[in-house]
Design an enzyme around this catalytic site. Structure first.
Site, PDB file in Angstrom:
ATOM      1  N   LYS A   1      -8.293  -6.337   9.517  1.00  0.00           N
ATOM      2  CA  LYS A   1      -7.009  -5.556  10.346  1.00  0.00           C
ATOM      3  C   LYS A   1      -7.475  -4.142   9.928  1.00  0.00           C
ATOM      4  CE  LYS A   1      -2.080  -4.414  10.255  1.00  0.00           C
ATOM      5  NZ  LYS A   1      -2.148  -3.550   9.346  1.00  0.00           N
TER       6      LYS A   1
ATOM      7  N   GLY B   1       0.438  -0.825  16.711  1.00  0.00           N
ATOM      8  CA  GLY B   1       0.840   0.482  16.431  1.00  0.00           C
ATOM      9  C   GLY B   1       2.004   1.027  17.425  1.00  0.00           C
ATOM     10  N   ASP B   2       3.230   1.643  17.080  1.00  0.00           N
ATOM     11  CA  ASP B   2       3.949   2.073  17.756  1.00  0.00           C
ATOM     12  C   ASP B   2       4.695   1.259  18.792  1.00  0.00           C
ATOM     13  OD1 ASP B   2       3.376   4.149  16.114  1.00  0.00           O
ATOM     14  OD2 ASP B   2       2.732   5.552  17.466  1.00  0.00           O
TER      15      ASP B   2
ATOM     16  N   MET C   1       3.525  -6.490   6.034  1.00  0.00           N
ATOM     17  CA  MET C   1       4.112  -5.491   5.384  1.00  0.00           C
ATOM     18  C   MET C   1       4.555  -5.644   4.175  1.00  0.00           C
ATOM     19  SD  MET C   1       6.377  -3.781   8.592  1.00  0.00           S
ATOM     20  CE  MET C   1       7.215  -5.513   8.962  1.00  0.00           C
TER      21      MET C   1
ATOM     22  N   GLN D   1      -3.289 -12.442   3.704  1.00  0.00           N
ATOM     23  CA  GLN D   1      -4.258 -10.966   3.836  1.00  0.00           C
ATOM     24  C   GLN D   1      -4.501 -10.863   2.507  1.00  0.00           C
ATOM     25  OE1 GLN D   1      -2.776  -7.085   4.421  1.00  0.00           O
ATOM     26  NE2 GLN D   1      -3.989  -6.966   6.335  1.00  0.00           N
TER      27      GLN D   1
ATOM     28  N   CYS E   1      -4.856  -0.062   4.423  1.00  0.00           N
ATOM     29  CA  CYS E   1      -3.797   0.703   3.360  1.00  0.00           C
ATOM     30  C   CYS E   1      -4.406   1.851   3.132  1.00  0.00           C
ATOM     31  CB  CYS E   1      -3.589  -0.654   2.244  1.00  0.00           C
ATOM     32  SG  CYS E   1      -2.277   0.047   1.253  1.00  0.00           S
TER      33      CYS E   1
END
Ligand SMILES: Cc1cc2nc3c(=O)[nH]c(=O)nc-3n(C[C@H](O)[C@H](O)[C@H](O)COP(=O)(O)O)c2cc1C
Length: 338
Positions: free
Chosen positions: A146, A208-209, A24, A78, A108
């Site tokens: 990713k 995700g989530d 992040m 990354q 992104c």
């Protein structure tokens, strides 16, 4: 329950447990990564994304992004970009810096990034294939990607990209099943993770989530993914990795008390101050909006931190806030009650 995300090997790299901190930008710097690792339960961490163009002309900022300490291992760096040669060079630098894994960002959604890589590459699979092969040829360390699911609902390319990646020598892939156009709205479509899992033999990391351990279990059940990657929830609940380990081992997990939260915030802030991170006060204020979720009267704490003028003042205000909501913040609630 047993064996849910117990461990994963990406070639010779042991990820144990198979719980991964998502990259992040602006959040997962070296201090945050060590902070997460020390709380336990996280098997792999990743740097924020780093521009391969920026790495050609190394500057202070790029060097800071690529700084890590031994206790952070295993660690993935990354990179993002759209020029095969520059990305290959960047990957070589990552290997020379001693990183365990190099990862390519194909997700992104930011406008500035899309033009030069990120999810933009999901619309140019020919170029993407050239890039995957160039990076693969450039380094010996494991190479992962990713990705988002595609550019839009009409252009879901996750399966195609996963197969192409496997054929190009990519050794694991993380899927965040939202499209570029979706940004962070709506829900992550976990069924796409399941489809990818069925389409390739390399490890598939579901993302995700996932906001609590129960979500991670549901993700594993629904998709069969080999590891779970967690982003936003780690910033508001940095214990989530440990909670997952507890939950998978015992079926229950501990919720943090006020005093756990106090110590967590104070620890992270003290690390920022001790390491003389440039812009520490900005990071403190940014984190106040994440960390104060779940704190009783957290809005007030957030206001206190965000109106402070220097780092010492932030810490004093955190101390005063927790002293005001709990008579003895040094003790757990149970100890106070007894
Ligand atoms: C503030 C922020 C910064 C992010 N930066 C990156 C990044 O540098 N590289 C990347 O691959 N994904 C990045 N992401 C996406 C996350 O890694 C992750 O895929 C996404 O947040 C979904 O996971 P979650 O639901 O667990 O948050 C970022 C997400 C957020 C919220």
């Amino acid at each position: 329950m047993g064996m849910v995300f117990a461990g994963l090997k990406i070639r010779n790299i042991h990820i144990h447990p198979a719980h991964i901190l998502a990259p992040m930008a602006g959040i997962t710097d070296t201090v945050f990564r060590r902070f997460i690792k020390r709380l336990g339960g996280c098997g792999l961490i990743m740097t924020e994304f780093v521009s391969s163009e920026g790495m050609i002309r190394p500057n202070f900022r790029t060097q800071r992004y690529l700084f890590y300490q031994q206790e952070e291992r295993p660690i993935t760096a990354q990179i993002f970009g759209a020029d095969p040669g520059h990305l290959a060079d960047a990957a070589r630098q990552i290997e020379d810096l001693g990183f365990d894994i190099v990862d390519l960002n194909l997700g992104c959604p930011a406008k500035k990034v899309v033009k030069c890589g990120g999810s933009g590459l999901l619309r140019d699979l020919l170029l993407l294939e050239t890039i995957l092969k160039a990076i693969r040829a450039a380094v010996k360390i494991p190479f992962t990607i990713k990705l988002r699911s595609g550019w839009s609902d009409n252009e879901i390319v996750a399966l195609q990209v996963a197969r192409m990646a496997e054929e190009s020598g990519v050794e694991a892939l993380a899927v965040h099943p939202r499209t570029r156009l979706q940004g962070f709205s709506g829900k992550a479509r976990w069924e796409i993770i399941q489809q990818v899992k069925l389409a390739v033999r390399i490890p598939v990391i579901g993302n995700g989530d996932v906001f609590k351990p129960e979500d991670a279990l549901a993700l594993q059940k629904q998709t069969g993914c080999d590891a779970v990657m967690i982003g936003r929830a780690a910033a508001s609940n940095p214990w989530i990795f440990r909670q997952m380990a507890e939950f998978f081992a015992a079926g229950t997990y501990r919720e943090p008390t006020d005093s756990d939260r106090y110590e967590m915030i104070r620890t992270y802030y003290s690390m920022l101050v001790a390491e003389e991170i440039p812009g520490a006060i900005g990071k403190m204020k940014q984190f106040a909006s994440w960390f104060t979720h779940g704190v009783r009267n957290g809005t007030e704490l957030r206001r206190q931190v965000q109106s402070a003028k220097e780092t010492g003042e932030v810490i004093d205000r955190v101390d005063a806030f927790f002293a005001s909501i709990s008579p003895n913040p040094g003790k757990t609630e149970a100890a106070v009650a007894s």
